[in-house]
Design a protein around this motif. Structure first.
Motif, PDB file in Angstrom:
ATOM      1  N   LYS A 121       0.830  -1.211   0.000  1.00 28.63           N
ATOM      2  CA  LYS A 121       0.000   0.000   0.000  1.00 28.63           C
ATOM      3  C   LYS A 121       0.859   1.253   0.000  1.00 28.63           C
ATOM      4  O   LYS A 121       0.495   2.277  -0.600  1.00 28.63           O
ATOM      5  N   GLU A 122       1.994   1.210   0.681  1.00 33.06           N
ATOM      6  CA  GLU A 122       2.880   2.377   0.691  1.00 33.06           C
ATOM      7  C   GLU A 122       3.438   2.643  -0.711  1.00 33.06           C
ATOM      8  O   GLU A 122       3.603   3.803  -1.122  1.00 33.06           O
ATOM      9  N   LEU A 125       0.766   4.182  -2.546  1.00 37.83           N
ATOM     10  CA  LEU A 125       0.583   5.549  -2.076  1.00 37.83           C
ATOM     11  C   LEU A 125       1.558   6.498  -2.777  1.00 37.83           C
ATOM     12  O   LEU A 125       1.192   7.627  -3.155  1.00 37.83           O
ATOM     13  N   LYS A 126       2.807   6.068  -2.934  1.00 34.54           N
ATOM     14  CA  LYS A 126       3.782   6.913  -3.631  1.00 34.54           C
ATOM     15  C   LYS A 126       3.339   7.178  -5.069  1.00 34.54           C
ATOM     16  O   LYS A 126       3.439   8.310  -5.582  1.00 34.54           O
ATOM     17  N   GLU A 129       0.536   9.650  -4.961  1.00 34.64           N
ATOM     18  CA  GLU A 129       0.996  11.015  -4.676  1.00 34.64           C
ATOM     19  C   GLU A 129       1.573  11.670  -5.935  1.00 34.64           C
ATOM     20  O   GLU A 129       1.340  12.859  -6.205  1.00 34.64           O
ATOM     21  N   LEU A 156      -5.609   9.018  -3.697  1.00 30.85           N
ATOM     22  CA  LEU A 156      -4.581   9.297  -2.688  1.00 30.85           C
ATOM     23  C   LEU A 156      -5.155   9.197  -1.280  1.00 30.85           C
ATOM     24  O   LEU A 156      -4.542   8.603  -0.391  1.00 30.85           O
ATOM     25  N   GLN A 157      -6.334   9.756  -1.040  1.00 25.02           N
ATOM     26  CA  GLN A 157      -6.950   9.729   0.298  1.00 25.02           C
ATOM     27  C   GLN A 157      -7.324   8.302   0.707  1.00 25.02           C
ATOM     28  O   GLN A 157      -7.170   7.921   1.872  1.00 25.02           O
ATOM     29  N   ARG A 160      -4.170   6.440   1.754  1.00 29.91           N
ATOM     30  CA  ARG A 160      -3.718   6.876   3.077  1.00 29.91           C
ATOM     31  C   ARG A 160      -4.582   6.255   4.184  1.00 29.91           C
ATOM     32  O   ARG A 160      -4.067   5.843   5.237  1.00 29.91           O
ATOM     33  N   ILE A 163      -3.673   2.622   4.644  1.00 29.22           N
ATOM     34  CA  ILE A 163      -2.416   2.445   5.383  1.00 29.22           C
ATOM     35  C   ILE A 163      -2.638   2.659   6.882  1.00 29.22           C
ATOM     36  O   ILE A 163      -2.067   1.948   7.719  1.00 29.22           O
ATOM     37  N   THR A 164      -3.492   3.629   7.210  1.00 29.99           N
ATOM     38  CA  THR A 164      -3.818   3.840   8.629  1.00 29.99           C
ATOM     39  C   THR A 164      -4.490   2.609   9.220  1.00 29.99           C
ATOM     40  O   THR A 164      -4.192   2.205  10.353  1.00 29.99           O
TER      41      THR A 164
END
Length: 407
Positions: A121-122, A125-126, A129, A156-157, A160, A163-164
């Motif tokens: 997921k990270e 996310l990159k 972004e 993007l949201q 994030r 990931i949280t």
């Protein structure tokens, strides 16, 4: 002829009459002695005197712990035997740990999977972004539509937020791993205190189930110091208080007195633990009237030689008052009591002569009494009457039938 018959009759009647007179004289002699009993006396002497409350007690360990299992499984090995001395932290038993090892491996793998998912997921996310920045620049140069920009922003949201959520899942997985490690550690059971193994409840090879209650494996107790719980009746508890001197004996050594001090008295009887709070007052009063009430007094005593053992019965004397090297007489010598608190006693003043006088008494334990005033050491006081042994034949003779010749 008649004269000869009279002489023959007197020859038989005279011995019979003499015998009757002898018997009557003997009876009068013995009856007369029966009416004049002798007296038992005791000297006024010096000694120690104490008044006590007598109670029974039970020996308990000052600290006894039930060592149990916190996980279920088969008791693989028991490291101690009954009576062994153990130290705090010493391994005493092991439970088959294979299920806990498998659970730990499963939870560790689950944690690794969540972390890998977060890494994926990270990476997304990159990428999101970068797409968002690109759409933002293109929107400012009118090279892209607002719809494409908003889609990049939403993606993007979402990443994030995901990931949280994965971070939270990782924390949960860590807790699961820690719990699995604890459960694995619980398969090795150690003693929490220094002491002696006083009971083995679970045998080697048995399966224990810790899902509902913690099953007990062994019991460890300290035996160098013991506690004695003393049952003090409600009639005596008002006369005792913490700090009073105590001595007790055990059945195996009735002549040896163990000293102690009354540490405390519990405010309510032990039966209160079993009382139903919803019971009516009538049933409570009925129960109290038919059941003896005892309050528990606590003694703490050293046990260096190990003679005191758990559940031994003791006879306890709680000393209320004591006097050393005082004049004493048997309590049986005390007669009537006057308004001033003095007692009347009979004092021997000579052979078979006695004089009544008043004495002041201090401590009295109903066996011996302390003489405060009125007597001196060496005097003798009357403690009772005794019937002469010579009266017995007279009594026996009275119960016999008529003698020959008395008809």
């Amino acid at each position: 002829m008649k004269t000869l018959q009279k002489r023959s009759r007197w020859r038989y009647l005279l011995p019979a009459a003499l015998l009757v007179l002898a018997v009557a004289g003997g009876a009068l002699y013995y009856f007369g002695r029966d009416k004049q009993p002798g007296y038992m006396t005791a000297p006024v002497s010096r000694g120690d005197l104490e008044t006590t409350v007598l109670a029974s007690g039970t020996v308990e360990s000052e600290n006894m712990v039930s060592v149990g299992a916190q996980v279920s499984g088969q008791l693989k090995s028991l490291k101690v035997e009954l009576g062994d001395t153990v130290k705090a932290g010493q391994l005493v038993a092991e439970i088959d740990s294979l299920p806990q090892q498998n659970t730990l491996r499963t939870q560790t793998a689950a944690l690794a999977a969540v972390r890998a998912e977060k890494q994926a997921k990270e990476a997304s996310l990159k990428q999101a972004e970068l797409a968002y920045k690109r759409q933002s620049l293109m929107l400012r140069g009118d090279a892209a539509s607002r719809e494409d920009f908003e889609a990049a922003e939403a993606t993007l949201q979402v990443l994030r937020a995901e990931i949280t959520a994965l971070d939270a899942q990782i924390e949960q997985a860590k807790i699961a791993v820690d719990t699995a490690q604890l459960d694995l550690g619980y398969t090795k059971i150690s003693s929490p205190i220094d002491g002696v193994v006083v009971a083995i409840v679970t045998k080697e090879g048995q399966t224990v189930n810790a899902n509902q209650t913690a099953p007990t494996i062994i019991k460890v107790a300290r035996l160098d110091r013991m506690t004695i719980k003393v049952e003090i009746s409600e009639a005596d508890v008002v006369r005792v208080q913490p700090g009073q001197r105590v001595y007790f004996t055990i059945l195996g050594e009735p002549d040896r007195q163990y000293p102690a001090v009354l540490q405390s008295i519990e405010p309510a009887p032990e039966s209160i633990e079993n009382d139903d709070s919803t019971s009516s007052s009538s049933s409570a009063s009925s129960s109290s009237s038919s059941t003896a009430i005892y309050y528990m007094g606590i003694l703490e005593v050293p046990n260096p030689d190990g003679k005191l053992r758990i559940s031994m019965t003791t006879q306890v004397n709680i000393v209320l008052a004591e006097a050393k090297n005082v004049l004493t007489i048997p309590s049986a010598a005390l007669g009537t009591k006057d308004k001033e608190g003095r007692y009347q006693v009979r004092v021997e003043t000579g052979p078979n002569t006695f004089n009544e006088q008043w004495v002041q008494i201090g401590l009295n334990n109903n066996v011996q009494a302390e003489v405060v005033d009125g007597l001196t050491e060496g005097q003798r006081v009357v403690i009772g009457e005794q019937v002469s042994a010579a009266a017995a034949p007279a009594t026996t003779m009275r119960r016999r039938g008529p003698m020959p010749g008395m008809m």
